[in-house]
Write a protein that holds these residues in place. Structure first.
Motif: not given
Length: 450
Positions: A174-178, A208-211
């Motif tokens: 639910q959050k980018a960043g790994g 665009t980020v698809e969570h």
């Protein structure tokens, strides 16, 4: 071992103690300190520190820019090669890379503090400018799918966006960043810096980020290849190596990676349970991170156990010293033999001492037992090959990871890969960033020629 109740508790420390234990482990340099440190650089021609940096940042140039009181220009020099330069300044093992190669290290045993200087520059830009120093090129009409919003995926996406391509990042969380968001010790990256950096990177536009979209579960590789002009795989390693011991799924045994993720997302560290006596299996950076954080959460005894000698540990000497000075006991040349189970949960572990014989690790027959309320597995992560299915063609693997060439191309046409999931050598944040940038440039060349 006598039967006893497990000592697992929350709130072992006061709020003030938690705040102190998880404050910034390397306080940033002030302006005067940065100028003094920058003045120590010899500005070497053909500088060895640059050769030691996986992202080949022009280190003498960025330090000279700091010395001339131009931290914004210094940051742009850094970020042009490593868009995650702020994070890498915090977590990169500079002591075994650029700083180990520093001429002052060889001459004096005291290298220029390259990592802290890099942080000073990048923090200054993000704090004072607060906006993207790079411009997006005119849209090309090409679309690229990036699987994984960690360091490799973010670096690839940013470079592709710079070239004018539209990018969609598919991230399982639910959050980018790994691992920058979920897998690094909290005392290395306080104050939500990981998300600040993600927003900084995305601010270039065109991304665009698809969570909540995992490869093999929510999206299939074959569909991505059909819908996009290129695909970059940077999803990291979702599998965790097992101890292969009876009882390792019982209460009291946990994956270090999952525990660190819970810790990083906890709003109140006092709500996180930790054992009174903790045993960590492994000798890498993750093992050190979970061991030190367990101690800082209030564990009474923490022991790291590694099967080989300390010189073979994946954790750097600095990280080993950090663990030791934090109160963690490190025992080497011992491998797990069996778990001690009481009342349906883990109560300890028996180890066999090891030795090397003609380069092979062998058991000596001598054993010892450690009581434990919690046992953490930190013996490495693995790629789950099943996520690559769904196509008539298959991607070749090398040593359990995705095989890539020097441009990070896989054996499957139109698909590139980088970061921990690719067989590129080092499992480091800075190496993943380099993979993403290299792959993005290769993808751009391929799309421009098409």
């Amino acid at each position: 071992m006598a039967t006893r109740a497990p000592d697992i508790a929350t709130g072992r420390l006061s709020p003030e103690q938690y705040a102190a234990n998880f404050s910034d482990i390397h306080p940033p340099l002030g302006r005067h300190e940065a100028l003094v440190e920058a003045d120590r650089c010899y500005f070497c021609y053909d500088a060895p520190c640059v050769k030691a940096c996986p992202t080949t940042i022009d280190i003498p140039l960025f330090i000279r820019q700091i010395l001339t009181d131009n931290p914004i220009g210094s940051a742009e020099t850094i970020l042009s090669q490593n868009i995650l330069g702020g994070m890498c300044a915090r977590v990169c093992p500079t002591e075994t890379l650029c700083e180990e190669a520093c001429v002052r290290e060889a001459a004096e045993g005291k290298p220029v503090k390259i990592g802290l200087l890099q942080r000073y520059a990048t923090d200054t830009l993000m704090d004072e400018e607060g906006e993207q120093p790079f411009e997006r090129a005119a849209p090309t009409g090409k679309r690229v799918a990036v699987v994984g919003g960690g360091p490799a995926g973010l670096a690839a996406a940013h470079r592709l966006a710079m070239h004018g391509h539209d990018v969609v990042i598919y991230d399982a969380r639910q959050k980018a960043g790994g691992l920058n968001e979920y897998g690094i010790a909290a005392y290395k990256v306080p104050d939500d810096f990981a998300q600040d950096e993600v927003e900084f990177i995305l601010s270039i536009g065109g991304i665009t980020v698809e969570h909540g979209k995992a490869l093999g579960r929510d999206v299939q590789l074959a569909d991505l290849r059909s819908a996009y002009d290129a695909v970059f795989l940077g999803m990291g390693l979702a599998g965790v190596n097992a101890l292969v011991l009876e009882g390792e799924t019982l209460p009291g045994v946990a994956d270090a990676v999952d525990y660190i993720a819970d810790l990083r997302q906890a709003e109140d560290l006092g709500t996180l349970p930790v054992g009174g006596r903790v045993v960590v299996i492994g000798g890498g950076m993750t093992a050190v991170d979970v061991a030190v954080q367990s101690k800082r959460l209030g564990a009474k005894e923490v022991t790291m156990v590694y099967r080989r000698g300390s010189d073979k540990m994946g954790a750097s000497l600095y990280e080993q010293e950090l663990a030791a000075t934090s109160g963690v006991v490190i025992r080497t040349n011992a491998k797990p033999l069996r778990l001690v189970v009481e009342d349906g949960r883990v109560a300890g572990m028996v180890f066999e001492e090891t030795a090397e014989l003609d380069g092979r690790l062998v058991g000596t027959g001598a054993t010892f037992e450690l009581p434990a309320d919690m046992v953490f597995k930190a013996i490495g992560q693995t790629l789950v090959p099943a996520v690559l299915n769904g196509s008539a063609e298959t991607i070749a693997l090398d040593g359990g990871k995705i095989r890539v060439d020097d441009e990070r191309r896989t054996t499957l046409a139109g698909v590139w890969a980088g970061g921990d999931c690719a067989a590129t050598g080092e499992d480091l944040t800075v190496a993943a960033v380099a993979d993403g940038r290299i792959a993005a440039e290769s993808i751009h060349r391929a799309l421009s020629a098409g």
